[in-house]
Design a protein around this motif. Structure first.
Motif, PDB file in Angstrom:
ATOM      1  N   ALA A  81       0.831  -1.204   0.000  1.00  0.00           N
ATOM      2  CA  ALA A  81       0.000   0.000   0.000  1.00  0.00           C
ATOM      3  C   ALA A  81       0.865   1.253   0.000  1.00  0.00           C
ATOM      4  CB  ALA A  81      -0.931  -0.007   1.207  1.00  0.00           C
ATOM      5  N   GLU A  82       1.900   1.262   0.813  1.00  0.00           N
ATOM      6  CA  GLU A  82       2.777   2.443   0.867  1.00  0.00           C
ATOM      7  C   GLU A  82       3.484   2.657  -0.471  1.00  0.00           C
ATOM      8  OE1 GLU A  82       6.376   4.418   3.533  1.00  0.00           O
ATOM      9  OE2 GLU A  82       5.511   2.477   4.115  1.00  0.00           O
ATOM     10  N   LYS A  83       3.927   1.572  -1.104  1.00  0.00           N
ATOM     11  CA  LYS A  83       4.579   1.702  -2.411  1.00  0.00           C
ATOM     12  C   LYS A  83       3.621   2.285  -3.448  1.00  0.00           C
ATOM     13  CE  LYS A  83       7.809  -2.155  -1.750  1.00  0.00           C
ATOM     14  NZ  LYS A  83       8.158  -3.546  -2.195  1.00  0.00           N
ATOM     15  N   LEU A  84       2.361   1.836  -3.410  1.00  0.00           N
ATOM     16  CA  LEU A  84       1.377   2.344  -4.362  1.00  0.00           C
ATOM     17  C   LEU A  84       1.100   3.822  -4.134  1.00  0.00           C
ATOM     18  CD1 LEU A  84      -1.069  -0.697  -4.352  1.00  0.00           C
ATOM     19  CD2 LEU A  84       0.137   0.179  -6.369  1.00  0.00           C
ATOM     20  N   ILE A  85       1.000   4.221  -2.873  1.00  0.00           N
ATOM     21  CA  ILE A  85       0.759   5.632  -2.559  1.00  0.00           C
ATOM     22  C   ILE A  85       1.882   6.494  -3.102  1.00  0.00           C
ATOM     23  CG2 ILE A  85       0.688   7.279  -0.635  1.00  0.00           C
ATOM     24  CD1 ILE A  85      -0.816   5.108   0.968  1.00  0.00           C
ATOM     25  N   ARG A  86       3.106   6.026  -2.952  1.00  0.00           N
ATOM     26  CA  ARG A  86       4.258   6.809  -3.403  1.00  0.00           C
ATOM     27  C   ARG A  86       4.404   6.803  -4.919  1.00  0.00           C
ATOM     28  NH1 ARG A  86       6.991   8.538   0.855  1.00  0.00           N
ATOM     29  NH2 ARG A  86       6.954   7.368   2.833  1.00  0.00           N
ATOM     30  N   ALA A  87       3.828   5.789  -5.581  1.00  0.00           N
ATOM     31  CA  ALA A  87       3.947   5.686  -7.045  1.00  0.00           C
ATOM     32  C   ALA A  87       2.811   6.383  -7.782  1.00  0.00           C
ATOM     33  CB  ALA A  87       3.990   4.212  -7.454  1.00  0.00           C
ATOM     34  N   ALA A  88       1.781   6.831  -7.051  1.00  0.00           N
ATOM     35  CA  ALA A  88       0.604   7.428  -7.684  1.00  0.00           C
ATOM     36  C   ALA A  88       0.890   8.840  -8.181  1.00  0.00           C
ATOM     37  CB  ALA A  88      -0.551   7.459  -6.685  1.00  0.00           C
ATOM     38  N   SER A  89       0.063   9.293  -9.105  1.00  0.00           N
ATOM     39  CA  SER A  89       0.092  10.710  -9.498  1.00  0.00           C
ATOM     40  C   SER A  89      -1.094  11.448  -8.895  1.00  0.00           C
ATOM     41  CB  SER A  89       0.081  10.851 -11.027  1.00  0.00           C
ATOM     42  OG  SER A  89      -1.124  10.326 -11.582  1.00  0.00           O
ATOM     43  N   VAL A  90      -2.129  10.707  -8.470  1.00  0.00           N
ATOM     44  CA  VAL A  90      -3.273  11.301  -7.794  1.00  0.00           C
ATOM     45  C   VAL A  90      -3.828  10.294  -6.795  1.00  0.00           C
ATOM     46  CG1 VAL A  90      -4.870  10.564  -9.627  1.00  0.00           C
ATOM     47  CG2 VAL A  90      -5.536  12.413  -8.077  1.00  0.00           C
ATOM     48  N   VAL A  91      -4.209  10.780  -5.618  1.00  0.00           N
ATOM     49  CA  VAL A  91      -4.777   9.936  -4.567  1.00  0.00           C
ATOM     50  C   VAL A  91      -6.143  10.496  -4.182  1.00  0.00           C
ATOM     51  CG1 VAL A  91      -4.574   9.173  -2.172  1.00  0.00           C
ATOM     52  CG2 VAL A  91      -2.552   9.195  -3.642  1.00  0.00           C
ATOM     53  N   PHE A  92      -7.168   9.681  -4.337  1.00  0.00           N
ATOM     54  CA  PHE A  92      -8.514  10.022  -3.877  1.00  0.00           C
ATOM     55  C   PHE A  92      -8.707   9.324  -2.528  1.00  0.00           C
ATOM     56  CE2 PHE A  92      -8.609  10.246  -8.479  1.00  0.00           C
ATOM     57  CZ  PHE A  92      -9.341  11.399  -8.736  1.00  0.00           C
ATOM     58  N   TYR A  93      -8.998  10.089  -1.486  1.00  0.00           N
ATOM     59  CA  TYR A  93      -9.004   9.481  -0.153  1.00  0.00           C
ATOM     60  C   TYR A  93     -10.301   9.741   0.603  1.00  0.00           C
ATOM     61  CZ  TYR A  93      -7.737  14.175   1.539  1.00  0.00           C
ATOM     62  OH  TYR A  93      -7.722  15.519   1.817  1.00  0.00           O
ATOM     63  N   ASP A  94     -10.634   8.766   1.464  1.00  0.00           N
ATOM     64  CA  ASP A  94     -11.834   8.812   2.290  1.00  0.00           C
ATOM     65  C   ASP A  94     -11.606   9.610   3.568  1.00  0.00           C
ATOM     66  OD1 ASP A  94     -13.475   7.394   0.624  1.00  0.00           O
ATOM     67  OD2 ASP A  94     -13.200   5.470   1.644  1.00  0.00           O
ATOM     68  N   ALA A  95     -12.702   9.971   4.232  1.00  0.00           N
ATOM     69  CA  ALA A  95     -12.631  10.720   5.484  1.00  0.00           C
ATOM     70  C   ALA A  95     -12.007   9.897   6.599  1.00  0.00           C
ATOM     71  CB  ALA A  95     -14.033  11.178   5.888  1.00  0.00           C
ATOM     72  N   LEU A  96     -12.126   8.577   6.549  1.00  0.00           N
ATOM     73  CA  LEU A  96     -11.624   7.734   7.624  1.00  0.00           C
ATOM     74  C   LEU A  96     -10.162   7.329   7.447  1.00  0.00           C
ATOM     75  CD1 LEU A  96     -14.708   5.427   8.282  1.00  0.00           C
ATOM     76  CD2 LEU A  96     -13.983   7.458   9.541  1.00  0.00           C
ATOM     77  N   VAL A  97      -9.504   7.822   6.417  1.00  0.00           N
ATOM     78  CA  VAL A  97      -8.080   7.541   6.243  1.00  0.00           C
ATOM     79  C   VAL A  97      -7.310   8.356   7.276  1.00  0.00           C
ATOM     80  CG1 VAL A  97      -6.095   7.753   4.709  1.00  0.00           C
ATOM     81  CG2 VAL A  97      -8.301   6.992   3.801  1.00  0.00           C
ATOM     82  N   PRO A  99      -4.635  10.522   9.394  1.00  0.00           N
ATOM     83  CA  PRO A  99      -3.739  11.607   8.981  1.00  0.00           C
ATOM     84  C   PRO A  99      -2.298  11.145   8.798  1.00  0.00           C
ATOM     85  CG  PRO A  99      -4.427  11.877  11.276  1.00  0.00           C
ATOM     86  CD  PRO A  99      -5.291  10.811  10.690  1.00  0.00           C
ATOM     87  N   GLY A 100      -1.871  10.168   9.601  1.00  0.00           N
ATOM     88  CA  GLY A 100      -0.522   9.651   9.442  1.00  0.00           C
ATOM     89  C   GLY A 100      -0.321   8.946   8.117  1.00  0.00           C
ATOM     90  N   VAL A 101      -1.371   8.309   7.613  1.00  0.00           N
ATOM     91  CA  VAL A 101      -1.299   7.660   6.302  1.00  0.00           C
ATOM     92  C   VAL A 101      -1.222   8.720   5.204  1.00  0.00           C
ATOM     93  CG1 VAL A 101      -2.512   6.168   4.665  1.00  0.00           C
ATOM     94  CG2 VAL A 101      -2.525   5.615   7.104  1.00  0.00           C
ATOM     95  N   LEU A 102      -2.017   9.762   5.327  1.00  0.00           N
ATOM     96  CA  LEU A 102      -1.986  10.833   4.322  1.00  0.00           C
ATOM     97  C   LEU A 102      -0.631  11.535   4.296  1.00  0.00           C
ATOM     98  CD1 LEU A 102      -5.528  12.445   4.695  1.00  0.00           C
ATOM     99  CD2 LEU A 102      -4.679  10.993   2.841  1.00  0.00           C
ATOM    100  N   ASP A 103       0.061  11.563   5.425  1.00  0.00           N
ATOM    101  CA  ASP A 103       1.389  12.179   5.459  1.00  0.00           C
ATOM    102  C   ASP A 103       2.383  11.437   4.574  1.00  0.00           C
ATOM    103  OD1 ASP A 103       0.564  14.152   7.185  1.00  0.00           O
ATOM    104  OD2 ASP A 103       1.311  13.167   8.995  1.00  0.00           O
ATOM    105  N   LEU A 104       2.068  10.194   4.228  1.00  0.00           N
ATOM    106  CA  LEU A 104       2.958   9.415   3.365  1.00  0.00           C
ATOM    107  C   LEU A 104       2.800   9.767   1.894  1.00  0.00           C
ATOM    108  CD1 LEU A 104       2.484   5.896   5.015  1.00  0.00           C
ATOM    109  CD2 LEU A 104       4.393   7.480   5.344  1.00  0.00           C
ATOM    110  N   VAL A 105       1.743  10.512   1.556  1.00  0.00           N
ATOM    111  CA  VAL A 105       1.539  10.920   0.161  1.00  0.00           C
ATOM    112  C   VAL A 105       2.553  12.009  -0.177  1.00  0.00           C
ATOM    113  CG1 VAL A 105      -0.081  11.877  -1.514  1.00  0.00           C
ATOM    114  CG2 VAL A 105      -0.921  10.399   0.330  1.00  0.00           C
ATOM    115  N   PRO A 106       3.400  11.801  -1.179  1.00  0.00           N
ATOM    116  CA  PRO A 106       4.404  12.819  -1.529  1.00  0.00           C
ATOM    117  C   PRO A 106       3.761  14.155  -1.907  1.00  0.00           C
ATOM    118  CG  PRO A 106       4.903  10.719  -2.595  1.00  0.00           C
ATOM    119  CD  PRO A 106       3.528  10.584  -2.006  1.00  0.00           C
ATOM    120  N   ASP A 107       4.493  15.234  -1.687  1.00  0.00           N
ATOM    121  CA  ASP A 107       3.974  16.574  -1.966  1.00  0.00           C
ATOM    122  C   ASP A 107       3.608  16.769  -3.430  1.00  0.00           C
ATOM    123  OD1 ASP A 107       4.300  17.244   0.687  1.00  0.00           O
ATOM    124  OD2 ASP A 107       6.262  18.187   0.395  1.00  0.00           O
ATOM    125  N   TYR A 108       4.318  16.065  -4.327  1.00  0.00           N
ATOM    126  CA  TYR A 108       4.057  16.244  -5.752  1.00  0.00           C
ATOM    127  C   TYR A 108       2.846  15.435  -6.249  1.00  0.00           C
ATOM    128  CZ  TYR A 108       6.769  11.908  -5.792  1.00  0.00           C
ATOM    129  OH  TYR A 108       7.244  10.643  -5.537  1.00  0.00           O
TER     130      TYR A 108
END
Length: 264
Positions: free
Chosen positions: A28-44, A46-55
């Motif tokens: 899951a972490e590898k996929l988050i870092r490899a994405a160009s866009v992340v659509f996320y739910d309200a229950l995700v 905040p620590g998980v969202l911090d793993l999404v790269p700034d770009y």
């Protein structure tokens, strides 16, 4: 040539787990870092969202009872649009995408447009809650079966559940989104034969720093839920297997005046 983890135009439905980023799978972490866009739910978490790269572009599509930021049809359209535009799409869902995550609706919309879509599983809230409480969801001789249900219903509707099956004394019942329906759940289970003193556990924000657990019994479940000020969704675990919840930490628990409800 090795197929990339997530190719342009692909969509992955990724389980974000119960909130603690340490419980996220490596894939899951590898996929988050490899994405160009992340659509996320309200229950995700905040620590998980911090793993999404700034770009990486982030799009909130969270839905909570009574406060839907996006309707499901709109979410489907956004996923299809991003995939057809050649984005590397991650659809981040709390818990496991295949447990009350409406994954099949999104997959159907995507495959209808020729989009390749796959699922990366995650730890579901019931597993995280049981682990945090130090109990097992199954227990030899007491709970040989585990039942998952959601108590979410449209406004004005009653829960349409097989209460006779859910009242099985030899099973553990995990109820997602169970806060508002707790009185109805307790009444119906007792009316269909479940003992009033069946152990129950109410868990808020499982695995997060503000995690809250209340240990009670089935007939006192509505009272226990009413004591919670936090507005986060509640997970209910009901059955003999959860009887030991909080026992190892009894010295650090507060016991209500009647001795039937305890919380950390």
């Amino acid at each position: 040539m090795v197929d990339p983890l997530i190719a342009c135009g692909d969509v992955w439905l990724v389980g974000a787990g119960p909130g603690d980023p340490d419980l996220l799978t490596r894939k899951a972490e590898k996929l988050i870092r490899a994405a160009s866009v992340v659509f996320y739910d309200a229950l995700v978490g905040p620590g998980v969202l911090d793993l999404v790269p700034d770009y990486v572009r982030r799009v909130a599509v969270g839905k909570r009872s009574g406060r839907h930021s996006k309707e499901q049809g709109s979410i489907n359209d956004l996923l299809v649009e991003a995939a057809l535009a050649g984005e590397r799409v991650v659809r981040l869902k709390g818990g496991d995408p295949s447990i009350f995550g409406r994954s099949m609706e999104e997959m159907a919309a995507l495959t209808d447009h020729g989009v390749r879509v796959r699922i990366c599983p995650g730890i579901t809230a019931a597993s995280a809650a049981a682990a945090a409480a130090g109990v097992s969801l199954t227990l030899r001789g007491f709970a040989r079966r585990l039942q998952f249900v959601t108590a979410h219903a449209r406004a004005g509707e009653t829960l349409d559940l097989d209460w006779q099956a859910l009242a099985d004394p030899g099973a553990t019942l995990a109820v997602y989104m169970g806060r508002a329906a707790a009185p109805e759940i307790a009444r119906a289970l007792i009316a269909h034969g479940m003992a009033a003193d069946t152990p129950a556990l109410v868990v808020i924000n499982a695995s997060l720093p503000d995690e809250l657990m209340l240990r009670t019994r089935l007939d006192l479940l509505p009272f226990a839920v009413e004591t919670i000020a936090d507005e986060a969704p509640a997970l209910l675990l009901i059955g003999q297997a959860v009887a030991g919840a909080g026992e190892a930490k009894r010295d650090h628990s507060r016991i209500a005046a009647d001795g039937d409800v305890a919380w950390r």
